[in-house]
Design an enzyme around this catalytic site. Structure first.
Site, short mmCIF file in Angstrom:
data_model
loop_
_atom_site.label_atom_id
_atom_site.label_comp_id
_atom_site.label_asym_id
_atom_site.label_seq_id
_atom_site.Cartn_x
_atom_site.Cartn_y
_atom_site.Cartn_z
N TYR A 54 -5.42 -5.27 -2.87
CA TYR A 54 -5.39 -6.36 -1.89
C TYR A 54 -4.79 -5.89 -0.57
O TYR A 54 -4.03 -4.93 -0.51
CB TYR A 54 -4.53 -7.52 -2.43
CG TYR A 54 -5.11 -8.21 -3.63
CD1 TYR A 54 -5.91 -9.33 -3.48
CD2 TYR A 54 -4.86 -7.74 -4.91
CE1 TYR A 54 -6.44 -9.98 -4.58
CE2 TYR A 54 -5.39 -8.38 -6.02
CZ TYR A 54 -6.18 -9.50 -5.85
OH TYR A 54 -6.71 -10.12 -6.95
N GLU A 55 -5.12 -6.65 0.48
CA GLU A 55 -4.61 -6.32 1.81
C GLU A 55 -3.08 -6.44 1.91
O GLU A 55 -2.46 -5.83 2.77
CB GLU A 55 -5.27 -7.23 2.85
CG GLU A 55 -5.03 -6.79 4.26
CD GLU A 55 -5.74 -7.69 5.26
OE1 GLU A 55 -6.82 -8.21 4.93
OE2 GLU A 55 -5.21 -7.87 6.35
N SER A 56 -2.47 -7.25 1.07
CA SER A 56 -1.01 -7.33 1.04
C SER A 56 -0.41 -5.98 0.67
O SER A 56 0.78 -5.77 0.82
CB SER A 56 -0.57 -8.36 0.00
OG SER A 56 -0.96 -7.94 -1.30
N GLY A 57 -1.25 -5.08 0.16
CA GLY A 57 -0.76 -3.78 -0.32
C GLY A 57 -0.60 -3.76 -1.82
O GLY A 57 -0.29 -2.72 -2.39
N HIS B 144 -6.76 -6.03 11.95
CA HIS B 144 -5.42 -5.84 11.36
C HIS B 144 -5.05 -4.37 11.29
O HIS B 144 -3.95 -3.97 11.62
CB HIS B 144 -5.39 -6.42 9.94
CG HIS B 144 -4.99 -7.86 9.91
ND1 HIS B 144 -4.93 -8.57 8.74
CD2 HIS B 144 -4.62 -8.70 10.89
CE1 HIS B 144 -4.54 -9.81 9.01
NE2 HIS B 144 -4.37 -9.92 10.31
#
Lengths: 262, 363
Positions: A54-57, B144
């Site tokens: 995920y983009e949250s890492g 981003h």
């Protein structure tokens, strides 16, 4: 508790079709919403050995409830490690992501995406949307991209109002010449059909259509000339009763993403 | 301040007359000078929030935050900036969701756009409305990853990165800081986007624990925080708790921001409210739904909502009382622990706020 006997709704069907794009043993980059349902459905059915990132890492979280945001603990639940944002995209650049899913407000005949604005004047849009977020990064870098969204002639225009993310750019070899990485968009999935891109011209082409939708109807729902595949157009395979049960009892039992808005 | 040759097509597309407004974000020399001038000794930097904001946030500053949208974001510090009425601010971040609170009060006049919205809760109608009304100017469009690379370049001490992101897209045509360049070693054509190192004036980072010198511990996603802490000319740390230095040294493994970046350290329990804080508290979900749906429905409603929650509270404790007090704290802690599998699974269903149904509770 959800009604297990009700027929599948379009969102459940969409989640199933997306899930079918995921091959076992792959690393899958997931945004929240329907792709999240699809990722977990794939993991619980035909592709148990995939890794979700995920983009949250968050890397390889333990599945839980449906997350409320990309930053929700559900996207990094007991992850062995959580990486920084710049790393999470670098993972795609470096070849450690096999497939990713992107949403769109508009997609054009070459799979270019707009999530910025609707209208012809940047300074006076009809409506301003979210902007890129990670959409551009993933479309620039990921080996295989699948684009997911609703289909109307306005949402499938010949040219997007703002090119947030590049698919096949202007077709042919233009994506590669622009310096982008990966194989570009492989498929576009809408409730009405699954589309791919012609191998040389890179124009959008019908791959399969939802039962009840014929080519003429798909064309009417599209703002540019769709290409027809050779031979008969197959029907998109619909969700099986087994997968529907998994969605309703295990993946999204509260119907956060797979019940229709009332 | 150095002179800069910006991407001319982008400057024209954005209709920017005077480009000097762009300079400070990429001006390495003044950032380095600021870093050299600040206190390098390990000194007690604790102070109250109002003093930290009054001292280190100036009119015209470029502001960024830590966390992700509404996860571990320094909302309570932002609300203090609004209460103090700091003006002509620029905001940058990945995401850049929280600028809308400032734009509501006309305080952020320049936006570096990456992502504005609330994911599943939809587009930010407040931002959309303000843009059409000309209440702010967009200075640059980013992905981003592009913003993250700009901050990371600053942290790693390089003038910029060659990026494969944003190539061929309209972002390059609407971002004065980006230029397409050729790989200097490759014989064949191989374009990249040059992303310059980015130096915001002020970073505000909310963390789990800090010592009085500013060594700051983050649990959960660090997002861009380690980079923006190093990049910014000024850094304000707000922390759920202030711990002895030895607690950081002995017990806090993982992501630590070193003390020398910090200018101010503020003890700030519940400083991320109304956002969530990993390990500590879950979102008041109905608050965000009301913000986006009620506030989004008209400018009058948006202002009423912000006046009630931002100007109508003096600090986070008054904010918590409005959310439901101790009951809210207990529920929010229970939910976040369950979300992280540190508690028995609980039912995450809740009474959602809609325009026709206000549950009147926030847990």
């Amino acid at each position: 508790m959800r009604d297990l006997n009700a027929p599948a709704n379009p969102l459940e069907t969409l989640a199933y079709i997306i899930a079918q794009q995921i091959e076992n043993h792959s690393i899958v980059y997931i945004g929240t919403g329907i792709p999240m349902v699809a990722g977990i459905l794939a993991k619980k059915t035909h592709a148990p050995d995939i890794t979700l990132v995920y983009e949250s890492g968050g890397q390889d979280p333990i599945e839980g409830d449906m997350p409320w945001s990309v930053g929700c603990p559900m996207t990094w639940r007991k992850s062995p490690t959580i990486m920084e944002m710049s790393y999470s995209f670098a993972q795609s650049y470096n070849g450690y992501v096999d497939i990713g899913f992107l949403g769109f407000a508009q997609v054009d005949m070459y799979g270019n995406i707009n999530t910025h604005m609707i209208g012809k004047d940047y300074h006076h849009p009809k409506v301003r949307l979210t902007g890129s977020g990670g959409n551009n990064d993933l479309s620039s870098l990921t080996e295989k991209m699948v684009l997911v969204g609703l289909q109307t002639p306005d949402k499938f225009p010949e040219k997007v109002d703002f090119a947030t993310s590049v698919g096949w750019l202007e077709g042919g070899d233009s994506r590669k010449e622009a310096g982008l990485i990966g194989n570009g968009p492989a498929a576009v999935i809408s409730p009405w059909g699954v589309y791919d891109f012609h191998p040389t011209s890179k124009r959008m082409r019908v791959k399969s259509l939802t039962p009840g939708v014929n080519f003429e109807l798909a064309q009417q729902l599209t703002g540019f000339e769709l290409l027809k595949p050779d031979g008969d157009i197959p029907e998109t395979k619909l969700i099986t009763p087994e997968c529907l049960k998994v969605i309703r009892t295990e993946v999204d039992p509260r119907g956060v993403f797979t019940t229709m808005p009332s | 301040m150095a002179k800069y040759l910006y991407n001319e097509e982008a400057v024209a597309n954005l209709k920017l007359g005077d480009t000097s407004v762009l300079d400070r974000l990429v001006d390495f020399e003044s950032a380095r000078a600021a870093h050299l001038q600040k206190e390098h000794a390990k000194k007690d930097k604790r102070m109250p929030l109002d003093e930290a904001i009054a001292t280190f946030v100036k009119d015209g500053d470029i502001i960024t935050d830590g966390g992700f949208s509404y996860v571990r974001t320094p909302h309570q510090a932002f609300y203090e900036i609004i209460r103090q009425g700091k003006k002509n601010l620029q905001m940058i971040g990945a995401p850049n969701t929280n600028q809308s609170f400032f734009i509501t009060y006309g305080l952020v006049t320049h936006s570096h756009s990456s992502y504005t919205g609330a994911e599943m809760r939809g587009i930010d109608k407040i931002y959309d409305r303000a843009l059409k009304a000309g209440k702010f100017t967009i200075l640059s469009e980013w992905s981003h990853g592009g913003v993250a690379q700009g901050f990371k370049a600053a942290q790693l001490g390089v003038p910029g990165f060659f990026s494969k992101q944003m190539l061929g897209s309209d972002l390059v045509r609407y971002n004065p800081y980006l230029k397409v360049v050729q790989h200097p070693l490759k014989a064949e054509k191989d374009p990249s986007v040059f992303v310059p190192a980015l130096y915001p004036d002020v970073s505000i980072i909310h963390c789990h624990a800090a010592d009085k010198y500013g060594n700051a511990y983050i649990y959960g996603p660090a997002v861009n925080d380690l980079a923006v802490a190093a990049a910014a000319r000024k850094l304000i740390i707000t922390a759920e708790e202030i711990v002895p230095e030895n607690d950081i040294r002995y017990n806090k493994q993982g992501q630590i921001i070193p003390f020398f970046y910090a200018d101010a350290v503020v003890e700030m329990p519940f400083g991320a409210l109304p956002g969530s804080m990993p390990g500590c508290y879950y979102w008041p979900r109905q608050w965000w739904e009301k913000c986006m749906r009620f506030g989004g429905s008209s400018e009058e409603n948006n202002l009423a909502f912000c006046n009630e929650w931002i100007l109508g509270t003096k600090n986070q404790y008054e904010f918590i009382e409005k959310l439901g007090g101790a009951r809210w704290i207990a529920e929010a802690r229970r939910q976040t622990k369950a979300a992280e599998a540190d508690n028995e699974d609980i039912d995450f269903s809740y009474d959602e706020y809609t325009l026709t149904h206000d549950p009147g509770r926030y847990y």
